[in-house]
Design a protein around this motif. Structure first.
Motif, mmCIF file in Angstrom:
data_model
loop_
_atom_site.group_PDB
_atom_site.id
_atom_site.type_symbol
_atom_site.label_atom_id
_atom_site.label_comp_id
_atom_site.label_asym_id
_atom_site.label_seq_id
_atom_site.Cartn_x
_atom_site.Cartn_y
_atom_site.Cartn_z
ATOM 1 N N THR A 1 0.338 5.336 -9.276
ATOM 2 C CA THR A 1 -0.554 6.354 -9.820
ATOM 3 C C THR A 1 0.248 7.532 -10.373
ATOM 4 O O THR A 1 -0.133 8.131 -11.380
ATOM 5 C CB THR A 1 -1.550 6.841 -8.756
ATOM 6 N N ALA B 1 -6.800 2.767 -3.963
ATOM 7 C CA ALA B 1 -5.789 3.718 -4.427
ATOM 8 C C ALA B 1 -5.951 4.064 -5.899
ATOM 9 O O ALA B 1 -5.762 5.216 -6.305
ATOM 10 C CB ALA B 1 -4.391 3.141 -4.184
ATOM 11 N N PRO C 1 1.022 4.976 -4.398
ATOM 12 C CA PRO C 1 1.121 6.310 -5.007
ATOM 13 C C PRO C 1 2.207 6.399 -6.080
ATOM 14 O O PRO C 1 2.112 7.225 -6.991
ATOM 15 C CB PRO C 1 1.433 7.217 -3.805
ATOM 16 N N ALA D 1 0.799 -1.226 0.000
ATOM 17 C CA ALA D 1 0.000 0.000 0.000
ATOM 18 C C ALA D 1 0.836 1.282 0.000
ATOM 19 O O ALA D 1 0.502 2.230 -0.723
ATOM 20 C CB ALA D 1 -0.965 -0.004 1.187
#
Length: 302
Positions: free
Chosen positions: A217, A254, A214, A210
């Motif tokens: 993305t 996410a 980011p 996790a």
């Protein structure tokens, strides 16, 4: 019989993070296990409950490949593959269609030649399986020379590239920067479909921890809607199976910005919007576009 070692990505690099490497390897082992189990029980239902739930979809994908190979090599017209859709396998219908695509690619045949199975837009997913197979076993051709097989050109090409994007997730060891580098070398017109495949693989495997999501993305800047569309496909597949693994829940949140059930609902709503018709290729692309629209409507990257 398949050995998991023969299914390891060719020309790729294994993930440096042991957790990532273990999840990717577990997916590969599950695929091989399902493939071999379907050879041992070549007809009717197949109970793969011995495979951990979070990897069971890969087992049914492998089972669909071996059953489809048997169907293509004998005059059964898809009865062996259809048997997988009975009993527990009905919860993995997306993976069955994708796994069938592996078999068609292996025999250099276009889906769905001589095999009667499934209906509607899900039959397009065989081209996704085709693309995964080609990229996984021939990464030099697909990622290096950027070849598209003659059989998979035309309307099949976007779905085929989505499958190649899924394979890239394994080939690059789920490393966002390596993935971005490979995709950036492709012509602009093909990058979005590759990122859709990456989003699907990232959300379905849940391989990237996790805190690193980011990075993914960020690497997909400019293609976030396609990344989310792929992740929504994964959400639907997991929700249909009856349980969304914790790691996949985090990835879907996410990449889509919503929970797995909500993202799965996007795919259902989009399917109803597209409706019926005689143009499966066009309807499939509209289906994907509607899902991307749902992502943007809920705030998108914001």
């Amino acid at each position: 019989m398949l050995n998991a070692k023969t299914l390891r990505p060719r020309g790729g690099e294994f993930a440096a993070d042991p957790e990532v490497r273990d999840r990717l390897d577990s997916a590969v082992r599950a695929f091989a296990s399902g493939y071999n189990a379907a050879l041992a029980v070549p007809r009717g239902q197949l109970d793969l409950s011995y495979v951990p739930h979070e990897f069971r979809g890969f087992a049914y994908e492998g089972a669909a490949m071996s059953r489809t190979l048997l169907d293509l090599l004998t005059p059964s017209r898809g009865r062996r593959l259809a048997g997988l859709a009975d009993g527990p396998g009905r919860r993995y219908t997306h993976l069955l269609h994708v796994g069938a695509g592996w078999a068609f690619a292996r025999l250099h045949l276009p889906p769905w030649r001589t095999v009667r199975f499934g209906d509607g837009l899900l039959r397009r997913l065989a081209w996704d399986g085709w693309g995964f197979h080609q990229a996984y076993f021939r990464p030099g051709d697909v990622f290096g020379r950027q070849r598209v097989e003659r059989t998979a050109r035309g309307p099949a090409a976007p779905v085929r590239d989505q499958g190649a994007g899924r394979a890239l997730w394994f080939h690059a060891g789920a490393d966002p920067q390596r993935i971005a580098g490979v995709i950036a070398a492709f012509p602009e017109r093909r990058r979005a479909d590759l990122w859709a495949g990456v989003g699907l693989a990232a959300a379905y495997t849940g391989a990237l921890p996790a805190p690193r999501l980011p990075q993914l993305t960020g690497a997909a800047a400019g293609y976030r809607d396609h990344l989310a569309q792929g992740a929504a496909f994964a959400a639907k597949a997991h929700v249909l199976s009856g349980e969304v693994p914790k790691a996949s829940q985090a990835a879907i949140q996410a990449l889509c910005g919503v929970t797995a059930p909500v993202a799965a609902g996007w795919t259902d709503d989009a399917l109803r919007t597209v409706g019926d018709g005689d143009d499966p290729a066009g309807r499939y692309e509209r289906w994907r576009a509607e899902i991307r629209g749902a992502w943007r409507a809920q705030g998108g990257a914001a």
